[in-house]
Design a protein around this motif. Structure first.
Motif, short mmCIF file in Angstrom:
data_model
loop_
_atom_site.label_atom_id
_atom_site.label_comp_id
_atom_site.label_asym_id
_atom_site.label_seq_id
_atom_site.Cartn_x
_atom_site.Cartn_y
_atom_site.Cartn_z
N GLY A 19 -0.13 -5.76 -2.61
CA GLY A 19 -0.97 -4.68 -3.09
C GLY A 19 -2.39 -5.07 -3.43
N LYS A 20 -2.66 -6.36 -3.61
CA LYS A 20 -4.01 -6.79 -3.98
C LYS A 20 -5.01 -6.54 -2.86
CE LYS A 20 -2.27 -10.37 -7.10
NZ LYS A 20 -2.12 -11.81 -7.34
N LEU A 21 -4.69 -6.99 -1.67
CA LEU A 21 -5.57 -6.77 -0.53
C LEU A 21 -5.70 -5.27 -0.24
CD1 LEU A 21 -7.21 -7.93 1.87
CD2 LEU A 21 -5.09 -7.85 3.19
N GLN A 22 -4.58 -4.55 -0.36
CA GLN A 22 -4.60 -3.12 -0.08
C GLN A 22 -5.56 -2.40 -1.02
OE1 GLN A 22 -1.93 -5.08 -0.24
NE2 GLN A 22 -0.90 -4.80 1.72
N GLY A 23 -5.58 -2.81 -2.29
CA GLY A 23 -6.50 -2.20 -3.25
C GLY A 23 -7.95 -2.46 -2.88
N LEU A 24 -8.25 -3.68 -2.46
CA LEU A 24 -9.61 -4.02 -2.05
C LEU A 24 -10.03 -3.18 -0.85
CD1 LEU A 24 -12.17 -5.81 -2.04
CD2 LEU A 24 -10.91 -7.39 -0.55
N LEU A 25 -9.16 -3.08 0.14
CA LEU A 25 -9.51 -2.33 1.35
C LEU A 25 -9.71 -0.86 1.04
CD1 LEU A 25 -7.06 -4.05 3.86
CD2 LEU A 25 -9.55 -4.33 3.75
N GLU A 26 -8.92 -0.31 0.13
CA GLU A 26 -9.11 1.10 -0.23
C GLU A 26 -10.43 1.30 -0.96
OE1 GLU A 26 -5.89 3.25 -1.88
OE2 GLU A 26 -4.43 2.46 -0.43
N MET A 27 -10.81 0.37 -1.82
CA MET A 27 -12.09 0.47 -2.50
C MET A 27 -13.25 0.37 -1.52
SD MET A 27 -11.52 -1.68 -6.04
CE MET A 27 -13.15 -1.28 -6.63
N MET A 28 -13.04 -0.36 -0.42
CA MET A 28 -14.08 -0.52 0.59
C MET A 28 -14.00 0.57 1.66
SD MET A 28 -14.12 -4.66 1.12
CE MET A 28 -15.64 -4.61 2.10
N HIS A 29 -13.00 1.47 1.54
CA HIS A 29 -12.80 2.57 2.49
C HIS A 29 -12.59 2.06 3.92
CE1 HIS A 29 -13.87 5.31 -0.72
NE2 HIS A 29 -14.99 4.63 -0.92
N ILE A 30 -11.81 0.99 4.02
CA ILE A 30 -11.47 0.43 5.33
C ILE A 30 -10.00 0.73 5.62
CG2 ILE A 30 -11.27 -1.66 6.73
CD1 ILE A 30 -13.49 -2.90 5.06
N PRO A 31 -9.69 1.49 6.67
CA PRO A 31 -8.29 1.77 7.01
C PRO A 31 -7.54 0.48 7.34
CG PRO A 31 -9.78 3.20 8.22
CD PRO A 31 -10.63 2.14 7.61
N TYR A 32 -6.25 0.45 7.02
CA TYR A 32 -5.47 -0.76 7.28
C TYR A 32 -4.05 -0.40 7.64
CZ TYR A 32 -4.07 0.12 2.41
OH TYR A 32 -3.61 0.70 1.25
N THR A 33 -3.36 -1.32 8.28
CA THR A 33 -1.97 -1.12 8.66
C THR A 33 -1.05 -1.34 7.46
OG1 THR A 33 -1.83 -3.44 9.34
CG2 THR A 33 -2.31 -1.81 11.07
N GLY A 34 0.11 -0.70 7.50
CA GLY A 34 1.13 -0.97 6.51
C GLY A 34 1.07 -0.10 5.27
N SER A 35 1.84 -0.52 4.27
CA SER A 35 2.01 0.25 3.05
C SER A 35 0.80 0.15 2.13
CB SER A 35 3.26 -0.23 2.30
OG SER A 35 4.42 0.10 3.02
N GLY A 36 0.72 1.13 1.21
CA GLY A 36 -0.36 1.15 0.24
C GLY A 36 -0.13 0.23 -0.94
N VAL A 37 -0.95 0.39 -1.95
CA VAL A 37 -0.96 -0.52 -3.10
C VAL A 37 0.40 -0.53 -3.82
CG1 VAL A 37 -2.01 -1.00 -5.34
CG2 VAL A 37 -3.44 -0.24 -3.43
N LEU A 38 0.89 0.64 -4.21
CA LEU A 38 2.10 0.69 -5.02
C LEU A 38 3.32 0.20 -4.26
CD1 LEU A 38 3.55 1.41 -7.61
CD2 LEU A 38 3.72 3.78 -6.80
N ALA A 39 3.52 0.72 -3.05
CA ALA A 39 4.71 0.32 -2.27
C ALA A 39 4.68 -1.16 -1.94
CB ALA A 39 4.80 1.15 -0.99
N SER A 40 3.50 -1.69 -1.65
CA SER A 40 3.38 -3.12 -1.36
C SER A 40 3.77 -3.94 -2.57
CB SER A 40 1.95 -3.46 -0.93
OG SER A 40 1.60 -2.80 0.27
N ALA A 41 3.28 -3.55 -3.73
CA ALA A 41 3.59 -4.28 -4.96
C ALA A 41 5.08 -4.20 -5.29
CB ALA A 41 2.75 -3.74 -6.12
N LEU A 42 5.66 -3.03 -5.13
CA LEU A 42 7.08 -2.85 -5.44
C LEU A 42 7.95 -3.68 -4.49
CD1 LEU A 42 7.24 0.99 -6.10
CD2 LEU A 42 7.56 -0.83 -7.79
N ALA A 43 7.68 -3.60 -3.20
CA ALA A 43 8.50 -4.30 -2.22
C ALA A 43 8.37 -5.81 -2.35
CB ALA A 43 8.12 -3.86 -0.80
#
Length: 315
Positions: free
Chosen positions: A82-106
């Motif tokens: 979820g750490k990288l996912q949060g950074l990419l969302e703050m930078m408004h860069i689309p990315y593959t895979g799950s978002g912040v919460l699901a990534s952290a949970l899994a």
């Protein structure tokens, strides 16, 4: 956007794609191999793709390279939690895979199992271990157990324990990789893994190894590990397994793609082990094997993953 619609124009519409790989987790070497395979596949289909070995200056690199979209193939902590996912969302860069919460949970095996159990999904009983755990009491309660770090993948730091002494030793081994360690009731039987890509379950794979269990060497180094795909299950069991994995995937709020690991006991019951939100993509990896069984080659698979949408939206 399906594979069929990936024309020259739609390939160009993907923009400049950064394959994020490497990083500093315990799974760095596997990520480098996965990332190189993904990069080669994208470039072979004409995608304007580059590789970036992730380090603390990743935000600056993404800006300087003028990246439009990311294929995240960072395994383990820092890329799958979820750490990288949060950074990419703050930078408004689309990315593959799950978002912040699901990534952290899994990434957290304890939270994953708690959510599955609370939702009535079958997962083996477990206990979180500590320095002062009642080793004998746990063995009496759970029987033989699988001991593993709560936030690692690729079977790193994992071992089996059938008595109190072995359990304590397994805990000490796993503690070298994580401050959180779990002991999970060992399910003896067939082992399966099922890719889920854009809401669809792909053919299940049955794993067979001469090792005590499907460990790091069996996954990435051994040449005698057997993979049966599609798995030799009855049509009814095939459907049951696929539906269970889709439920497990959506239960954690996962998106894009991932792979669910499952055991089947001697009575034929399925038990959920974990969800990998950034599965391996090496020549030993399982998602490409599953895709190939339905006629999808590796570059098609990579394009399917990246063109099926991105959590933070397409700019």
């Amino acid at each position: 956007m399906s594979i069929v619609s990936m024309t020259e124009e739609s390939i160009k519409a993907l923009g400049r794609v950064a394959v994020l790989l490497g990083g500093d987790s315990a799974e760095r070497e596997i990520s480098l191999l996965s990332g190189q395979a993904v990069l080669t596949a994208l470039q072979s289909r004409g995608v304007n793709a580059i590789a970036i070995d992730v380090s603390p200056d990743i935000a600056e690199r993404l800006r300087s390279e003028k990246v439009d979209r990311v294929f995240n193939i960072l395994h383990g902590r820092g890329g799958e939690d979820g750490k990288l996912q949060g950074l990419l969302e703050m930078m408004h860069i689309p990315y593959t895979g799950s978002g912040v919460l699901a990534s952290a949970l899994a990434m957290d095996k304890v939270k994953t199992k708690q959510l599955w159990a609370a939702s009535g999904l079958p997962t083996p009983r477990f206990s979180v271990l500590h320095d002062n755990s009642d080793w004998q009491g746990l063995i009496e309660e759970l029987g033989e157990v699988v001991v593993k770090p709560a936030h690692e993948g690729s079977s790193i730091g994992m071992s089996m324990a059938a008595d109190a002494s072995a359990l304590r030793h397994a805990y000490e081994k796993a503690s070298q990789y994580d401050t959180a360690v779990i002991a999970e009731q060992r399910i003896r039987g067939a082992e399966f893994t099922v890719p889920v890509i854009h809401g669809e379950s792909f053919p299940a794979i049955q794993l067979s190894t001469s090792h005590e269990f499907y460990d790091y060497d069996a996954k990435y180094l051994a040449q005698d590990t057997n993979y049966l795909c599609p798995a030799p299950l009855t049509p009814e069991k095939t459907t049951e397994l696929a539906e269970l994995c889709l439920q497990a995937f959506s239960n954690l709020g996962a998106e894009g793609w991932g792979r669910v690991d499952v055991m089947q006991d001697q009575q034929g019951r399925f038990w959920l082990l974990e969800l990998n939100t950034v599965p391996g993509m090496t020549d030993h990896s399982l998602v490409p094997l599953s895709a190939a069984s339905r006629g999808m080659d590796f570059p098609e698979l990579v394009l399917h993953i990246i063109s099926g949408g991105a959590v933070s939206g397409t700019p």
